[in-house]
Write a protein that holds these residues in place. Structure first.
Motif, short mmCIF file in Angstrom:
data_model
loop_
_atom_site.label_atom_id
_atom_site.label_comp_id
_atom_site.label_asym_id
_atom_site.label_seq_id
_atom_site.Cartn_x
_atom_site.Cartn_y
_atom_site.Cartn_z
N TYR A 30 0.84 -1.19 0.00
CA TYR A 30 0.00 0.00 0.00
C TYR A 30 0.87 1.25 0.00
O TYR A 30 0.44 2.30 -0.38
N SER A 92 -3.77 -9.32 6.52
CA SER A 92 -4.20 -9.24 5.12
C SER A 92 -5.11 -10.43 4.80
O SER A 92 -5.12 -11.42 5.53
N PRO A 93 -5.85 -10.35 3.70
CA PRO A 93 -6.72 -11.47 3.32
C PRO A 93 -5.95 -12.77 3.09
O PRO A 93 -6.50 -13.86 3.27
N LYS A 123 -9.66 -11.02 11.98
CA LYS A 123 -10.41 -10.76 10.75
C LYS A 123 -11.89 -10.47 11.01
O LYS A 123 -12.72 -10.64 10.13
N LYS A 128 -11.83 -4.25 10.67
CA LYS A 128 -11.68 -4.03 9.22
C LYS A 128 -11.34 -2.58 8.93
O LYS A 128 -11.98 -1.65 9.43
N GLN A 132 -8.76 0.03 2.99
CA GLN A 132 -8.03 -1.00 2.26
C GLN A 132 -8.46 -2.37 2.76
O GLN A 132 -9.06 -2.49 3.82
N ASP A 133 -8.14 -3.39 2.02
CA ASP A 133 -8.59 -4.74 2.35
C ASP A 133 -7.68 -5.38 3.40
O ASP A 133 -6.97 -6.34 3.11
N THR A 134 -7.69 -4.80 4.59
CA THR A 134 -6.89 -5.30 5.70
C THR A 134 -7.66 -5.10 7.00
O THR A 134 -8.67 -4.40 7.04
N TRP A 135 -7.16 -5.74 8.05
CA TRP A 135 -7.72 -5.59 9.38
C TRP A 135 -6.62 -5.03 10.28
O TRP A 135 -5.50 -5.55 10.28
#
Length: 158
Positions: A30, A92-93, A123, A128, A132-135
């Motif tokens: 990122y 991350s996912p 998660k 969340k 961005q697609d993260t926790w």
């Protein structure tokens, strides 16, 4: 972290980053880093993994890249590193839900293990990141590292 550890880790990180042309697989960046900055970031993350392995008295090979298919340390420990002493555990996912995430903070040669949390718990919706697609889990929500070896997760993580 000794100077010998630092040199060995830096050499390994340089080799990996430049051999892969700065692309470390499934890692989503990122922040835009040049290759020199990626070497430093990767070296610090390897050093964090070494610190966790040493904390638990486990063998660790700095030349073995675990990727996302295997645990960074032990049977199921995903090590996360940040230079910021008050930084968050960022999941991350791609992080395996069966693992336990351990947050290490600081910069070489001084690292501190801030705590741990099962990835599946991290998660959750409350952590969340909306941008961005993260926790993002703040350190106040982590368990003390001393408790991991006595927890129900010890057998599958360490």
């Amino acid at each position: 972290m000794s100077a010998a550890d630092e040199w060995a880790i830096h050499e390994r990180a340089s080799h990996v980053v430049f051999a892969t042309d700065g692309n470390l697989g499934t890692v989503q960046y990122y922040n835009k880093l040049n290759n020199f900055e990626r070497v430093v970031e990767y070296a610090e993350s390897i050093a964090a993994e070494l610190c966790v392995a040493r904390y638990f008295g486990l063998d660790f090979d700095i030349s073995a890249s675990q990727g996302k298919r295997n645990a960074d340390v032990g049977k199921g420990i995903e090590v996360k590193w940040t230079a910021y002493v008050g930084g968050n555990l960022i999941i991350s996912p791609a992080d395996r839900e069966s693992d336990v995430a351990v947050l290490v903070v600081g910069k070489s040669p001084e690292y501190f293990i801030a705590g741990w949390l099962p990835v599946s718990f991290a998660k959750r919706k409350r952590f969340k990141n909306p941008r961005q697609d993260t926790w993002w889990v703040d350190q106040g929500n982590l368990n003390p590292i001393e408790n991991l070896s006595r927890s129900e997760y010890a057998a599958t993580a360490i």
